[in-house]
Motif scaffolding. Structure first.
Motif, PDB file in Angstrom:
ATOM      1  N   LYS A  52     -30.033  28.870   7.257  1.00 17.45           N
ATOM      2  CA  LYS A  52     -31.470  28.913   6.919  1.00 17.45           C
ATOM      3  C   LYS A  52     -32.189  27.535   7.234  1.00 17.45           C
ATOM      4  O   LYS A  52     -33.343  27.511   7.904  1.00 17.45           O
ATOM      5  N   GLU A  53     -31.599  27.098   5.751  1.00 13.90           N
ATOM      6  CA  GLU A  53     -32.657  24.749   5.813  1.00 13.90           C
ATOM      7  C   GLU A  53     -32.491  24.343   7.326  1.00 13.90           C
ATOM      8  O   GLU A  53     -32.788  23.739   7.798  1.00 13.90           O
TER       9      GLU A  53
ATOM     10  N   ASP B  75     -23.472  32.434   8.692  1.00 11.80           N
ATOM     11  CA  ASP B  75     -23.063  32.342   7.126  1.00 11.80           C
ATOM     12  C   ASP B  75     -21.568  33.290   7.296  1.00 11.80           C
ATOM     13  O   ASP B  75     -20.842  32.958   6.524  1.00 11.80           O
TER      14      ASP B  75
ATOM     15  N   ILE C 125     -28.379  34.585  11.350  1.00 10.58           N
ATOM     16  CA  ILE C 125     -28.106  33.631  10.402  1.00 10.58           C
ATOM     17  C   ILE C 125     -27.017  34.383   9.280  1.00 10.58           C
ATOM     18  O   ILE C 125     -26.082  33.612   8.982  1.00 10.58           O
TER      19      ILE C 125
ATOM     20  N   THR D 229     -28.218  25.989   2.885  1.00 14.34           N
ATOM     21  CA  THR D 229     -28.042  27.063   4.047  1.00 14.34           C
ATOM     22  C   THR D 229     -28.174  26.736   5.462  1.00 14.34           C
ATOM     23  O   THR D 229     -28.349  25.991   6.371  1.00 14.34           O
TER      24      THR D 229
ATOM     25  N   SER E 216     -27.935  32.562   3.014  1.00 11.52           N
ATOM     26  CA  SER E 216     -28.827  32.519   3.502  1.00 11.52           C
ATOM     27  C   SER E 216     -29.763  34.274   2.744  1.00 11.52           C
ATOM     28  O   SER E 216     -31.105  34.210   3.118  1.00 11.52           O
ATOM     29  N   SER E 217     -28.430  35.465   3.468  1.00 12.72           N
ATOM     30  CA  SER E 217     -29.232  36.468   2.889  1.00 12.72           C
ATOM     31  C   SER E 217     -28.510  37.484   2.079  1.00 12.72           C
ATOM     32  O   SER E 217     -27.373  36.954   2.761  1.00 12.72           O
TER      33      SER E 217
ATOM     34  N   MET F 196     -31.439  34.289  -1.622  1.00 15.53           N
ATOM     35  CA  MET F 196     -30.125  33.004  -2.295  1.00 15.53           C
ATOM     36  C   MET F 196     -30.336  32.590  -3.481  1.00 15.53           C
ATOM     37  O   MET F 196     -31.379  32.408  -4.186  1.00 15.53           O
TER      38      MET F 196
END
Length: 468
Positions: free
Chosen positions: A389-390, A314, A310, A387, A297-298, A1
């Motif tokens: 993931k966060e 996104d 994820i 994000t 995130s990816s 990211m």
């Protein structure tokens, strides 16, 4: 990211230029038309950069971004995010040059659209109407319009150029090379003037024109009818309303006129009517946007089941996620209002909002209580969650802390005292899935291979249900 500090540092230098002169009238356009869409903070960045330009000149002095942070009382991440909004809405072009350890930027301010361009844009006007409502939109229209001259008793008596002026015969003067050189502008300079602002082009990244053409019979409409302006409008409408090529076919057919051409106004009207019919007389808003690319995130193909989840968060808008978890049914207007307020008020990214929705629905037994949504959203804002993931990691962390606190309270309680019941919350599938009895003896973070496999199966089942 890509983090903001990878793209911008306080020591980086910048200069401001403008693509033509900016007028005082532009401030009214920016305030009443652009500000509702980009926010006061983003507008403040534009006005600050504008103020750095000398009067009637096109270049400012060089400054560091640290000085800009001090002037605006904003951190670098907020400035960077505001810069991206200005770029996205067509008010700024950014150029960068890197020389060894020195990085410098040129911020080229773009003039805003004229009120007529904006209010007839076909995309920006829809977003503005959805954001400020019918009454305020009517007020804005009145502010930027006035009566035209319609009195038929007047006739025009304006003289033409040739009626007033005459010209010398070419033999009366000579056009020398020296004169030609004096008239022409040096290559490294350009005349100061007003550039004509261009409309925003928002192309649907996955719109397939070939599929659209395949569904249209050549005898019904020729390929020559799809001119560049027509293609541009179709792309904008596909982006704005989420129309796929199959649905667009019928909309295009309804806009064909008697000359076998596509009427752009009819095309816009048909697309708007289709959307309102499909969405119960509503108009699209920014809630339908997906996670910004810089905060995804990816960037690579997902490998694990958690990576796939994820990626789903996104690349899916909050509106579509609410539909997916409801089996395709339209979300309630009250739920839409709650999520929209969180996105606009708390400034949470769409992917993060997806995690928030999933979390709250499971905790609150498939309901979206406004109070709980706002409390969790406020916590995530304070932790600067950007994000998916966060958001997932913070939710896991809070869960572990909750279990540890519950265990500590339980061990300190005497058997003679009445124990208060500990509330057990229903958690999302991507939380820790340890058995409750085992969690008493093991750390929450420790998982066996069997438990990890169980997690993956549950996430995979969730993805299959959502995609179906």
């Amino acid at each position: 990211m890509t983090q903001h500090w990878q793209e911008l540092l306080p020591i980086d230098r910048y200069v401001v230029t403008a693509n033509g002169l900016l007028h005082d009238y532009d401030r009214k356009v920016l305030t009443f038309l652009y500000q509702p869409l980009i926010g006061a903070m983003t507008l403040s960045l534009y006005l600050t950069l504008w103020a750095e330009l000398e009067e009637n000149r096109l270049w400012s002095e060089s400054h560091s971004h640290h000085s800009l942070m001090n002037f605006m009382d904003m951190n670098l991440q907020a400035i960077y995010n505001s810069r991206l909004k200005l770029e996205g809405i067509g008010l700024l072009k950014t150029y960068v040059k890197e020389d060894e350890d020195i990085r410098s930027f040129v911020y080229e301010l773009q003039p805003p659209l004229t009120p007529e361009q904006f209010l007839l844009d076909g995309m920006l006007n829809i977003y503005l109407y959805r954001k400020i409502g019918k009454a305020q939109f009517a007020r804005v229209k009145r502010f930027f319009s006035d009566q035209t001259m319609q009195d038929s008793d007047y006739k025009q008596v304006t003289k033409a150029f040739q009626d007033v002026f005459t010209s010398f015969h070419p033999s009366a003067f000579s056009y020398s090379d020296e004169m030609k050189q004096d008239i022409e502008m040096e290559q490294e300079y350009s005349y100061i003037g007003r550039q004509h602002p261009k409309n925003i082009k928002a192309e649907a990244p996955d719109f397939n024109f070939d599929l659209l053409f395949a569904g249209l019979h050549e005898n019904l409409i020729s390929g020559s009818a799809f001119t560049e302006p027509v293609r541009e409008v179709i792309s904008n409408l596909a982006f704005l309303y989420g129309i796929d090529p199959i649905q667009m076919k019928n909309i295009v057919i309804s806009a064909i006129d008697e000359d076998n051409k596509i009427n752009l106004e009819e095309l816009r009207k048909s697309a708007r009517d289709w959307y309102q019919f499909e969405h119960y007389d509503q108009l699209p808003s920014l809630i339908e946007r997906t996670q910004p690319v810089i905060h995804q995130s990816s960037k690579q193909e997902p490998e694990t089941q958690e990576d796939k989840l994820i990626r789903y968060f996104d690349t899916t808008s909050p509106l579509q996620f609410l539909k997916d978890i409801s089996g395709g049914a339209e979300p309630a207007k009250a739920e839409m209002k709650i999520i929209e307020d969180v996105m606009f008020g708390q400034k949470l990214n769409p992917g993060v909002v997806n995690v928030l929705i999933d979390n709250v629905l499971r905790i609150a037994d498939k309901k979206l209580p406004r109070g709980l949504v706002e409390v969790i959203a406020g916590e995530w804002v304070r932790n600067e969650i950007k994000t998916v993931k966060e958001a997932m990691e913070l939710a896991k962390k809070n869960r572990r802390q909750y279990i540890e606190r519950a265990k500590e309270k339980k061990t300190t309680k005497s058997g003679n005292y009445k124990k208060k019941p500990i509330r057990t919350e229903v958690l999302p599938d991507w939380f820790d899935k340890e058995d409750k009895n085992e969690a008493k003896e093991k750390s929450v973070a420790a998982k066996t291979a069997e438990e990890i496999e169980k997690d993956n199966r549950e996430i995979e089942e969730m993805l299959k249900k959502l995609r179906s």
